[in-house]
Design a protein around this motif. Sequence first.
Motif, short mmCIF file in Angstrom:
data_model
loop_
_atom_site.label_atom_id
_atom_site.label_comp_id
_atom_site.label_asym_id
_atom_site.label_seq_id
_atom_site.Cartn_x
_atom_site.Cartn_y
_atom_site.Cartn_z
N LYS A 142 3.99 8.35 -10.21
CA LYS A 142 4.88 9.25 -11.15
C LYS A 142 5.47 10.32 -10.31
N VAL A 143 4.94 10.83 -9.15
CA VAL A 143 5.38 12.02 -8.53
C VAL A 143 6.12 11.59 -7.56
N ALA A 144 5.60 10.60 -6.75
CA ALA A 144 6.70 10.09 -5.47
C ALA A 144 7.34 8.65 -5.73
N GLY A 145 7.14 8.09 -7.04
CA GLY A 145 7.65 6.72 -7.00
C GLY A 145 6.89 5.58 -6.53
N PRO A 146 7.22 4.23 -7.35
CA PRO A 146 6.35 3.01 -6.98
C PRO A 146 6.08 2.50 -5.75
N GLY A 195 0.78 -5.18 -10.04
CA GLY A 195 1.67 -5.65 -10.89
C GLY A 195 2.81 -4.95 -11.47
N HIS A 196 2.40 -3.96 -12.01
CA HIS A 196 3.02 -2.66 -12.64
C HIS A 196 4.05 -2.19 -11.71
N LEU A 197 3.68 -2.01 -10.28
CA LEU A 197 4.34 -1.28 -9.52
C LEU A 197 5.64 -2.26 -8.97
N ALA A 218 5.80 4.40 -2.81
CA ALA A 218 5.14 5.16 -2.04
C ALA A 218 3.37 4.90 -2.53
N ALA A 219 3.35 4.60 -4.00
CA ALA A 219 2.10 4.35 -4.57
C ALA A 219 1.58 2.70 -3.82
N LEU A 220 2.72 1.77 -4.07
CA LEU A 220 2.29 0.54 -3.51
C LEU A 220 2.03 0.43 -1.87
N ALA A 221 2.66 1.32 -1.18
CA ALA A 221 2.26 1.43 0.24
C ALA A 221 0.69 2.04 0.26
N MET A 222 0.45 2.91 -0.42
CA MET A 222 -0.72 3.62 -0.56
C MET A 222 -1.83 2.53 -0.94
N ILE A 223 -1.95 1.76 -1.71
CA ILE A 223 -2.78 0.57 -2.28
C ILE A 223 -2.80 -0.82 -1.62
N GLU A 224 -1.83 -0.83 -0.81
CA GLU A 224 -1.92 -2.40 -0.21
C GLU A 224 -2.99 -2.33 0.86
N PRO A 225 -3.33 -1.54 1.50
CA PRO A 225 -4.61 -1.83 2.27
C PRO A 225 -5.84 -1.75 1.61
N LEU A 226 -5.87 -1.82 0.20
CA LEU A 226 -7.18 -1.78 -0.64
C LEU A 226 -7.32 -3.33 -1.04
N ALA A 227 -6.42 -4.07 -0.29
CA ALA A 227 -6.53 -5.65 -1.13
C ALA A 227 -7.81 -6.17 -0.79
N THR A 228 -8.37 -5.73 0.40
CA THR A 228 -9.64 -6.37 0.92
C THR A 228 -10.94 -5.79 -0.06
N PRO A 229 -11.15 -4.26 -0.11
CA PRO A 229 -12.28 -4.06 -0.98
C PRO A 229 -12.03 -4.22 -2.28
N LEU A 230 -10.79 -4.17 -2.70
CA LEU A 230 -10.70 -4.33 -4.66
C LEU A 230 -10.09 -5.88 -4.76
N GLY A 231 -10.50 -6.71 -3.75
CA GLY A 231 -9.74 -7.96 -4.24
C GLY A 231 -10.51 -8.66 -5.41
N ASN A 232 -11.44 -8.49 -5.88
CA ASN A 232 -12.01 -8.88 -6.84
C ASN A 232 -11.95 -8.01 -8.32
N TYR A 233 -11.11 -7.07 -8.08
CA TYR A 233 -11.07 -5.93 -8.96
C TYR A 233 -9.67 -6.10 -9.86
N PHE A 234 -9.94 -6.14 -11.27
CA PHE A 234 -8.89 -6.59 -12.25
C PHE A 234 -7.97 -5.50 -12.15
N PRO A 244 9.94 -9.33 -9.80
CA PRO A 244 9.21 -9.92 -10.81
C PRO A 244 8.38 -10.98 -10.22
N ALA A 245 8.95 -11.87 -9.56
CA ALA A 245 8.21 -12.81 -8.98
C ALA A 245 6.60 -12.60 -8.26
N GLU A 246 6.96 -11.75 -7.50
CA GLU A 246 5.55 -10.87 -6.96
C GLU A 246 4.67 -10.64 -8.00
N ALA A 247 5.32 -9.68 -8.98
CA ALA A 247 4.47 -9.03 -10.27
C ALA A 247 3.80 -10.13 -10.82
N ARG A 248 4.49 -11.36 -11.08
CA ARG A 248 3.91 -12.35 -11.92
C ARG A 248 2.54 -12.74 -11.09
#
Lengths: 123, 423
Positions: free
Chosen positions: B341-345, B370-372, B347-363, B379-383
């Motif tokens: 919301k503050v810096a745009g999607p 997907g939202h970002l 920046a947020a996506l860059a911030m959470i991309e490294p979390l794919a391993t620890p949060l790989g099973n997290y809904f 849209p294809a990656e979001a899907r």
Amino acid sequence: MLYAILCYHSEDVVGSWTKEEDDAVMARLAVVHEKLAREGRLGPVARLLPTTAATTLRKDQDPPLVLDGPFAETKEQLLGFYLVEGGSLEEILDTARDLAAANPGGAYEIRPVGVYHPGGGKP
Amino acid sequence: MTDIAWIEAAVAGARPKAISALLRYFRDLDIAEEAFQEACLKALALWPQKGPPRDPTAWLIFVGRNAAIDVVRRRSREAELPDEAVLSDLGDAEASLADRLDDAHYRDDILRLLFICCHPDLSATQQIALALRIVSGLTVPQIAHAFLVSEAAMEQRITRAKSRIAKAGVPFETPGPVERSERLAAVATMIYLVFNEGYSAPSVEGARARLCDEAIRLARLLLRLFPAEPEIMGLAALMLLQHSRLEARFDEDGALILLDDQDRALWNGAMIAEGLALIDKAMRHRRPGPYLIQAAIAALHARATRPEETDWQQIDLLYATLEHLQPSPVVTLNRAVAVSKVAGPAAALAMIEPLATPLGNYFHYYGLVGHLLLQLDRPAEARLAFDRAISLARTPAEAAHIRSHLDRLAAEAAPKAIAASAR
């Protein structure tokens, strides 16, 4: 004369009411409130948040001391109050009996009001 | 209110204090519970005729104690106790007992009772079940219903938990200041577990949603005993603010409604007021802990009358403090929402991309990814991310929520496809 009716009850008990029980008590009280309002006797009414939300300023020292929690640790707590117009203590006791029938348990302390400023504050 | 209803309310209100005092006498959970049960039966028999005692809690403790002593003595074939008429005629005994049971006593008694329920040998579910059964006084069928298991299974779960505790031994010495604060922290965690069990319930209705009320009640109880603990204020405020949105969190079909889309008029004003008041009090102590910070974040949402008025900058700062105090990928994930919301999607996506391993099973991880991606017009990656989220959903409401995004994606893709084929 204006009277304050101070409502004391055990917070443990009132806090263990379910939402339905709480709503039922408030609905019964609303009937009494309407009657008092029709008679033009009802002043401000307040139900206070739990004593856990209370803060106490002890002003018997300088600077005053701010303490978390209510002023007194009591078995029954001040949970709300009414201001009601009444011609006599007997009339106010009747009013308090009506309120008690709608909301039994605990106690009402009836205190004649000395000074009253309606004030302009908007809650 | 009838006599019975009044007595039931008084007994329910007295329960935590009475059981914990009885536990101190008998040092055995089963005897303490039995003693309380006996006292309740006597209350139902005697109070309607004699009127309620001045101090119902002290009465229940006194009568319960005598009833249990009776049982214990009968078992060991010892001398008889005075008969019921003597027991019921409490008089001065009640007053002196009430005097001895000052609040300091109750304080450590109740803390002990709660602390027993969060014994480290017990699983989270066992802790929650035990606290609800013993402290809150919910019946086994009620708890079983909340956990969607059979009554027999729940009965067994509670019995096992109790026998574990009995084996481990109950800490009866009065705790020192350090121990006391350790116990408080453990109890706070357990209360929040109870709350989350209710909060993650798939709908407003039902037994599980009631767990939120019970958790808030436990936090208020704890706060009355320890009125100057900012983290307990924070915990109570956090739960009140989250629970205030209950009526707005689900649509008629039971699908989750996100914060931005909720009808804020349905939020519970009294709960918000209480939560905000507690945060105000706690902030004065100037040593914010994780619960208080989370409550402050919830408060910024509660204060915004419209979603656009939310102070995301401040929320980002609070999450940064929380990350520092309690680093965890989930906290970073939550912070990323504020960052978007503050810096745009991007920046947020860059911030959470490294979390794919620890949060790989997290809904929620794939939900946010997907939202970002959607906001970034990918849209294809979001899907793909939404598909992943659906496979990880724990409740029908979560799945339905993501499905609505997929449906929207499909609807938006369709006209494009038609346009492409026409060309």
